[in-house]
Scaffold this motif. Sequence first.
Motif, PDB file in Angstrom:
ATOM      1  N   LEU A   1       8.559   8.906   5.895  1.00 19.12           N
ATOM      2  CA  LEU A   1       8.001  10.164   5.410  1.00 19.12           C
ATOM      3  C   LEU A   1       6.561   9.897   4.975  1.00 19.12           C
ATOM      4  O   LEU A   1       6.287   9.679   3.797  1.00 19.12           O
ATOM      5  CB  LEU A   1       8.821  10.721   4.244  1.00 19.12           C
ATOM      6  N   PRO A   2       5.618   9.886   5.915  1.00 26.58           N
ATOM      7  CA  PRO A   2       4.205   9.707   5.547  1.00 26.58           C
ATOM      8  C   PRO A   2       3.648  10.991   4.953  1.00 26.58           C
ATOM      9  O   PRO A   2       4.192  12.083   5.153  1.00 26.58           O
ATOM     10  CB  PRO A   2       3.538   9.394   6.900  1.00 26.58           C
ATOM     11  N   ILE A   3       2.559  10.863   4.230  1.00 27.42           N
ATOM     12  CA  ILE A   3       1.834  12.024   3.698  1.00 27.42           C
ATOM     13  C   ILE A   3       0.593  12.218   4.556  1.00 27.42           C
ATOM     14  O   ILE A   3      -0.251  11.325   4.661  1.00 27.42           O
ATOM     15  CB  ILE A   3       1.449  11.814   2.229  1.00 27.42           C
ATOM     16  N   VAL A   4       0.487  13.385   5.161  1.00 27.98           N
ATOM     17  CA  VAL A   4      -0.588  13.619   6.114  1.00 27.98           C
ATOM     18  C   VAL A   4      -1.952  13.434   5.451  1.00 27.98           C
ATOM     19  O   VAL A   4      -2.239  13.998   4.399  1.00 27.98           O
ATOM     20  CB  VAL A   4      -0.470  15.013   6.763  1.00 27.98           C
ATOM     21  N   GLY A   5      -2.757  12.567   6.036  1.00 31.56           N
ATOM     22  CA  GLY A   5      -4.114  12.339   5.562  1.00 31.56           C
ATOM     23  C   GLY A   5      -4.255  11.372   4.408  1.00 31.56           C
ATOM     24  O   GLY A   5      -5.378  10.998   4.053  1.00 31.56           O
ATOM     25  N   ASP A   6      -3.142  10.913   3.825  1.00 31.73           N
ATOM     26  CA  ASP A   6      -3.207   9.972   2.700  1.00 31.73           C
ATOM     27  C   ASP A   6      -3.036   8.552   3.260  1.00 31.73           C
ATOM     28  O   ASP A   6      -1.947   7.979   3.241  1.00 31.73           O
ATOM     29  CB  ASP A   6      -2.132  10.290   1.666  1.00 31.73           C
ATOM     30  N   ILE A   7      -4.147   8.012   3.745  1.00 30.22           N
ATOM     31  CA  ILE A   7      -4.091   6.740   4.485  1.00 30.22           C
ATOM     32  C   ILE A   7      -3.576   5.602   3.608  1.00 30.22           C
ATOM     33  O   ILE A   7      -2.703   4.829   4.027  1.00 30.22           O
ATOM     34  CB  ILE A   7      -5.472   6.393   5.062  1.00 30.22           C
TER      35      ILE A   7
ATOM     36  N   VAL B   1       0.455  -9.949   7.063  1.00 33.87           N
ATOM     37  CA  VAL B   1       1.765  -9.610   6.507  1.00 33.87           C
ATOM     38  C   VAL B   1       2.855  -9.830   7.546  1.00 33.87           C
ATOM     39  O   VAL B   1       3.896 -10.439   7.271  1.00 33.87           O
ATOM     40  CB  VAL B   1       1.781  -8.147   6.008  1.00 33.87           C
ATOM     41  N   VAL B   2       2.616  -9.356   8.758  1.00 32.46           N
ATOM     42  CA  VAL B   2       3.597  -9.515   9.835  1.00 32.46           C
ATOM     43  C   VAL B   2       3.856 -10.991  10.114  1.00 32.46           C
ATOM     44  O   VAL B   2       4.999 -11.417  10.285  1.00 32.46           O
ATOM     45  CB  VAL B   2       3.112  -8.784  11.106  1.00 32.46           C
ATOM     46  N   GLN B   3       2.792 -11.772  10.141  1.00 35.89           N
ATOM     47  CA  GLN B   3       2.949 -13.211  10.363  1.00 35.89           C
ATOM     48  C   GLN B   3       3.793 -13.838   9.255  1.00 35.89           C
ATOM     49  O   GLN B   3       4.660 -14.682   9.512  1.00 35.89           O
ATOM     50  CB  GLN B   3       1.574 -13.880  10.422  1.00 35.89           C
ATOM     51  N   SER B   4       3.573 -13.410   8.021  1.00 37.79           N
ATOM     52  CA  SER B   4       4.263 -14.020   6.880  1.00 37.79           C
ATOM     53  C   SER B   4       5.756 -13.725   6.868  1.00 37.79           C
ATOM     54  O   SER B   4       6.535 -14.489   6.278  1.00 37.79           O
ATOM     55  CB  SER B   4       3.634 -13.546   5.560  1.00 37.79           C
TER      56      SER B   4
ATOM     57  N   ASP C   1      -9.210  -3.193  12.236  1.00 37.76           N
ATOM     58  CA  ASP C   1     -10.094  -2.963  11.105  1.00 37.76           C
ATOM     59  C   ASP C   1      -9.626  -3.821   9.935  1.00 37.76           C
ATOM     60  O   ASP C   1      -8.735  -4.671  10.076  1.00 37.76           O
ATOM     61  CB  ASP C   1     -10.157  -1.475  10.751  1.00 37.76           C
ATOM     62  N   GLN C   2     -10.207  -3.613   8.769  1.00 36.79           N
ATOM     63  CA  GLN C   2      -9.890  -4.478   7.623  1.00 36.79           C
ATOM     64  C   GLN C   2      -8.409  -4.421   7.272  1.00 36.79           C
ATOM     65  O   GLN C   2      -7.765  -5.457   7.055  1.00 36.79           O
ATOM     66  CB  GLN C   2     -10.737  -4.082   6.411  1.00 36.79           C
ATOM     67  N   TRP C   3      -7.845  -3.201   7.216  1.00 35.18           N
ATOM     68  CA  TRP C   3      -6.427  -3.120   6.856  1.00 35.18           C
ATOM     69  C   TRP C   3      -5.551  -3.706   7.946  1.00 35.18           C
ATOM     70  O   TRP C   3      -4.568  -4.391   7.653  1.00 35.18           O
ATOM     71  CB  TRP C   3      -5.995  -1.683   6.590  1.00 35.18           C
ATOM     72  N   MET C   4      -5.878  -3.452   9.210  1.00 38.09           N
ATOM     73  CA  MET C   4      -5.059  -3.982  10.303  1.00 38.09           C
ATOM     74  C   MET C   4      -5.046  -5.516  10.272  1.00 38.09           C
ATOM     75  O   MET C   4      -4.003  -6.140  10.510  1.00 38.09           O
ATOM     76  CB  MET C   4      -5.569  -3.493  11.650  1.00 38.09           C
TER      77      MET C   4
END
Length: 254
Positions: free
Chosen positions: A12-18, A75-78, A66-69
Motif C-alpha cells: 500500500l504505497p502513498i502516491v507521491g510520497d517517495i 540492502v539487497v546484497q546484505s 540514483d542515490q537511493w537505488m
Amino acid sequence: MRKIRIALLHLLPIVGDIQYNQALIERAVKLAANKNVDWIITPELAVSGLQFSRKIGTDWIKKQPDQWMKHFCTVVQSINTNVFLGCPEMSDDEELYNSVFVINRDGDLIGRQRKISTISDGWCHSGTAIETIDLEGIKVGIMICADAYTDKIANTLLANGAEIIVAPSSWGPGLHGPNGEWEQRSIDTGLPLFVCNRTGEDETVAFWGAESMIIKNGKRLLSHQSVQSAILTFDWNVEMMDLISSQFQVEYLT
C-alpha cells in the motif's frame, strides 16, 4: 527437485510520497528475507505510486541507479536475495520510463524492463526492448501491468526463451480493470505468471480489491487481496514449473 521461494510484496504505497514508499519497500524486503526467499517482487511503480505525476510532477526522477537505488542495492546484497523493483527512471537521453529493475544477490542491477503500453500514463515514453533476464539459471520475462492487454509482449518473451513471466502491476477492478488478460497470456504462452499487484488508492484509481495471483494454464492457483500491505510467500518447483504451496503464507505489515 529444484525449489525457489518467492515473495510478492502486495503493498500500500502513498502516491507521491517517495520517502515513505522507499522505507516501506525496504522494510518489506527485509521481512521477506527472513523467510529465506530467493526472489522478491514489488508492484508496478512501488517507489512512487501509479499517479504520482499529478501530485509531485517528474522533476525528481533521475537516471538509475540514483542515490537511493545504490543504497537499496546494498540492502539487497546484505540479505542475499534477488529483487524485482518497480521504479521510474530517466534514460541517458533524458526520456522518462516506467521501469522494473532486477537486482541480484550481489547487489548488481542485472536487467530492466521498460513498460511498453504507456498510452494512459502520460508522463513516460514507451519502452521498445522486450528481453528475458537470466536469473540464476531461470529465464524470466517481465510484463508490466497493461502490457498484458494483448499477446504481443508475452509471445515475444516466450520467443526469447522466457520460462516464467513476472507481472508487476497497479491494476485495480472497475471499468478498465483486469478482465482475464493475465489468464489468457498464460494460455497463449503456456508460461506461468506471477502477478504482483497492490492495494490502496491513488488520485483517481482504487486498488482495494486488486489481486496478486499465481496463474498457470489460464487458472488462478493462488490469489490474494487485502486493505493493508502484505508479504505473500510461496514455493515453486523449477523443474516441473509448478506450484508447491497450497496457499500463500501471508504476513501483514502493521
